[in-house]
Design a protein around this motif. Structure first.
Motif, PDB file in Angstrom:
ATOM      1  N   VAL A  43       0.830  -1.199   0.000  1.00 49.57           N
ATOM      2  CA  VAL A  43       0.000   0.000   0.000  1.00 49.57           C
ATOM      3  C   VAL A  43       0.870   1.258   0.000  1.00 49.57           C
ATOM      4  CG1 VAL A  43      -1.862  -1.172   1.220  1.00 49.57           C
ATOM      5  CG2 VAL A  43      -0.143   0.075   2.531  1.00 49.57           C
ATOM      6  N   ARG A  44       0.284   2.346  -0.508  1.00 48.77           N
ATOM      7  CA  ARG A  44       0.957   3.652  -0.512  1.00 48.77           C
ATOM      8  C   ARG A  44       0.426   4.506   0.632  1.00 48.77           C
ATOM      9  NH1 ARG A  44       5.141   5.280  -3.439  1.00 48.77           N
ATOM     10  NH2 ARG A  44       4.148   4.605  -5.394  1.00 48.77           N
ATOM     11  N   VAL A  45       1.319   4.999   1.456  1.00 49.43           N
ATOM     12  CA  VAL A  45       0.919   5.873   2.560  1.00 49.43           C
ATOM     13  C   VAL A  45       0.619   7.255   1.996  1.00 49.43           C
ATOM     14  CG1 VAL A  45       1.606   6.894   4.755  1.00 49.43           C
ATOM     15  CG2 VAL A  45       2.348   4.567   4.178  1.00 49.43           C
ATOM     16  N   PHE A  56      -3.548   7.025   6.573  1.00 51.43           N
ATOM     17  CA  PHE A  56      -4.451   6.631   5.501  1.00 51.43           C
ATOM     18  C   PHE A  56      -3.618   6.189   4.307  1.00 51.43           C
ATOM     19  CE2 PHE A  56      -6.912   9.574   8.102  1.00 51.43           C
ATOM     20  CZ  PHE A  56      -8.075   8.841   8.290  1.00 51.43           C
ATOM     21  N   VAL A  57      -4.044   5.075   3.686  1.00 47.24           N
ATOM     22  CA  VAL A  57      -3.265   4.490   2.599  1.00 47.24           C
ATOM     23  C   VAL A  57      -4.156   4.230   1.385  1.00 47.24           C
ATOM     24  CG1 VAL A  57      -1.626   3.428   4.190  1.00 47.24           C
ATOM     25  CG2 VAL A  57      -3.643   2.130   3.455  1.00 47.24           C
ATOM     26  N   THR A  58      -3.495   4.043   0.235  1.00 42.64           N
ATOM     27  CA  THR A  58      -4.182   3.726  -1.006  1.00 42.64           C
ATOM     28  C   THR A  58      -3.784   2.335  -1.464  1.00 42.64           C
ATOM     29  OG1 THR A  58      -4.197   6.056  -1.649  1.00 42.64           O
ATOM     30  CG2 THR A  58      -4.603   4.441  -3.382  1.00 42.64           C
ATOM     31  N   LEU A  59      -4.778   1.556  -1.943  1.00 40.23           N
ATOM     32  CA  LEU A  59      -4.536   0.206  -2.424  1.00 40.23           C
ATOM     33  C   LEU A  59      -4.483   0.205  -3.956  1.00 40.23           C
ATOM     34  CD1 LEU A  59      -5.826  -0.034   0.500  1.00 40.23           C
ATOM     35  CD2 LEU A  59      -6.484  -2.340  -0.191  1.00 40.23           C
ATOM     36  N   ALA A  60      -4.210  -0.947  -4.536  1.00 42.13           N
ATOM     37  CA  ALA A  60      -4.041  -1.050  -5.983  1.00 42.13           C
ATOM     38  C   ALA A  60      -5.304  -0.673  -6.745  1.00 42.13           C
ATOM     39  CB  ALA A  60      -3.601  -2.462  -6.351  1.00 42.13           C
ATOM     40  N   SER A  75       5.522   6.557   1.220  1.00 44.38           N
ATOM     41  CA  SER A  75       6.231   5.278   1.222  1.00 44.38           C
ATOM     42  C   SER A  75       5.298   4.126   0.873  1.00 44.38           C
ATOM     43  CB  SER A  75       6.863   5.027   2.595  1.00 44.38           C
ATOM     44  OG  SER A  75       5.851   4.909   3.593  1.00 44.38           O
ATOM     45  N   LEU A  76       5.905   3.010   0.449  1.00 50.02           N
ATOM     46  CA  LEU A  76       5.182   1.777   0.207  1.00 50.02           C
ATOM     47  C   LEU A  76       5.467   0.820   1.360  1.00 50.02           C
ATOM     48  CD1 LEU A  76       5.795   1.072  -3.593  1.00 50.02           C
ATOM     49  CD2 LEU A  76       3.607   1.565  -2.520  1.00 50.02           C
ATOM     50  N   THR A  77       4.441   0.134   1.815  1.00 45.09           N
ATOM     51  CA  THR A  77       4.637  -0.813   2.902  1.00 45.09           C
ATOM     52  C   THR A  77       3.686  -1.984   2.754  1.00 45.09           C
ATOM     53  OG1 THR A  77       4.775  -1.044   5.309  1.00 45.09           O
ATOM     54  CG2 THR A  77       2.978   0.304   4.448  1.00 45.09           C
ATOM     55  N   ALA A  78       4.092  -3.151   3.238  1.00 42.07           N
ATOM     56  CA  ALA A  78       3.237  -4.341   3.195  1.00 42.07           C
ATOM     57  C   ALA A  78       2.294  -4.321   4.394  1.00 42.07           C
ATOM     58  CB  ALA A  78       4.085  -5.608   3.211  1.00 42.07           C
ATOM     59  N   PRO A 106       1.248   0.276  -5.612  1.00 40.09           N
ATOM     60  CA  PRO A 106       0.471  -0.617  -4.753  1.00 40.09           C
ATOM     61  C   PRO A 106       0.000  -1.839  -5.531  1.00 40.09           C
ATOM     62  CG  PRO A 106      -0.215   1.655  -4.442  1.00 40.09           C
ATOM     63  CD  PRO A 106       0.684   1.647  -5.647  1.00 40.09           C
ATOM     64  N   ARG A 107      -0.125  -2.960  -4.844  1.00 45.73           N
ATOM     65  CA  ARG A 107      -0.600  -4.178  -5.490  1.00 45.73           C
ATOM     66  C   ARG A 107      -1.045  -5.190  -4.430  1.00 45.73           C
ATOM     67  NH1 ARG A 107       4.611  -5.403  -8.695  1.00 45.73           N
ATOM     68  NH2 ARG A 107       4.567  -3.133  -8.650  1.00 45.73           N
ATOM     69  N   LEU A 108      -1.850  -6.140  -4.883  1.00 41.08           N
ATOM     70  CA  LEU A 108      -2.258  -7.238  -4.014  1.00 41.08           C
ATOM     71  C   LEU A 108      -1.133  -8.262  -3.977  1.00 41.08           C
ATOM     72  CD1 LEU A 108      -4.477  -8.799  -2.401  1.00 41.08           C
ATOM     73  CD2 LEU A 108      -5.183  -9.784  -4.585  1.00 41.08           C
TER      74      LEU A 108
END
Length: 358
Positions: A43-45, A56-60, A75-78, A106-108
């Motif tokens: 996810v992207r913060v 709050f984050v954004t998903l793919a 940042s990107l984080t799992a 972001p990705r699944l």
């Protein structure tokens, strides 16, 4: 004797675990409408929210969620989904340490277990009694050895038990009745005795205490979560705190481990149950839930309708869009009916209403 019975209709499996005539576990599995619970994402913060304890984050898929912990914006984080979207709120996630795929978007990363897999894990010794080949084709490979084909998964008694879960009332032992009222902030449960004059010789304290195991099972079956306030029936205010230990004991086998917090000044028993998947009432009342319920009812009532012609379902915009997003469910309906289903949007229809013409 315990059994796991799975009734299939287009797009939806109703999973019921029974012990004799008692329903002890229940879940809905909608392969084309996954709730994302347990999924792992990169996810992207987007926006840090220290006051809320996360960001709050954004998903793919461009949806948003809330990630616990401290994170740098951009940042990107799992992260893994710990609460599916519900009660008007988006996904909730927690950071996890996994080997994430390379890339800067972001990705699944991995899907979480389905509701069927959750129940299968809770009852590892039970066969999965299915009544439709279409369902068998979708069951994960690891569970296929446990499949047992049955002519009809739900009999009339089990069907009635599952239908009762969709109502706001539940019948409890000792003549008590629970009326369940979800609100955005909490779920209120009012216990009452509809016929106090006809009740056997038992004081209110004992009647409530004896009804708590059945009430705890209703909370579990309906997956009621978050803050829950329970108003006992016919118990003086000064005696209500003493009911707390009996209610806590009734929750002992619930996998979500509800906590009894005590009694409020008004004598309401205060419980908190961890949120995970959406509660049953939300799943049933969602546009997708309404649409799949309509497909099931149409096929169930088909014997009363004239065969032939092009079937047309008229429904609200939300219901039609939800069904259009699940082409596999529509394909399964077409196979059962013998012709493709035509969906017609009706802007003036509420989600709870639909009409059908064969």
């Amino acid at each position: 004797m315990k059994e796991c019975r799975i009734a299939w209709s287009p797009g939806e499996a109703r999973i019921a675990v029974c012990d004799g005539d008692d329903l002890i576990d229940f879940a809905l599995w909608r392969p084309g409408m996954p709730d994302g619970y347990g999924d792992t994402h990169l996810v992207r913060v987007q926006k840090a929210a220290p006051a809320l304890g996360g960001a709050f984050v954004t998903l793919a898929d461009h949806s948003t969620g809330f990630l616990t912990g401290t994170h740098q914006e951009g940042s990107l984080t799992a992260a893994r989904v710990t609460r599916s979207a519900q009660n008007g709120k988006g996904l909730r996630l927690k950071p996890v340490s996994v080997k994430a795929p390379e890339g800067d978007t972001p990705r699944l990363v991995a899907h979480g277990p389905t509701p069927l897999e959750d129940i299968a894990a809770r009852y590892p010794d039970l066969a999965l009694c299915c009544d439709d080949p279409a369902l068998m084709a979708q069951i994960p490979a690891a569970l296929k050895p446990r499949i047992e084909r049955v002519p009809q998964a739900f009999d009339a008694v089990l069907e009635a038990c599952c239908d009762e879960l969709a109502t706001p009332q539940a019948t409890l032992p000792n003549g008590l009745r629970a009326t369940i009222t979800p609100t955005p902030a909490l779920t209120a449960i009012d216990l009452d005795d509809p016929s106090p004059d006809q009740r056997r010789q038992m004081d209110g304290f004992t009647a409530n205490r004896n009804a708590f195991p059945a009430l705890a099972r209703e909370i579990f079956l309906r997956n009621l979560s978050g803050a829950i306030l329970i108003d006992p029936a016919g118990v003086p205010l000064r005696k209500r705190p003493a009911l707390g230990s009996f209610l806590a004991a009734a929750f002992a086998e619930d996998p979500m481990q509800p906590k009894m917090l005590g009694a409020t000044s008004l004598g309401l028993l205060e419980v908190v149950r961890v949120r995970g998947r959406a509660p049953l009432h939300e799943a049933l009342a969602s546009p997708g839930g309404r649409g799949l319920s309509a497909l099931r009812q149409i096929l169930r009532d088909r014997s009363d309708r004239r065969a032939g012609g092009t079937p047309v379902l008229r429904a609200s915009l939300g219901v039609v869009r939800a069904l259009e997003a699940d082409p596999e469910a529509l394909a399964q309906f077409a196979l059962c009916w013998g012709a493709p289903l035509t969906l017609t949007m009706m802007p003036d229809y509420p989600d709870a209403y639909w009409s059908f013409a064969p």
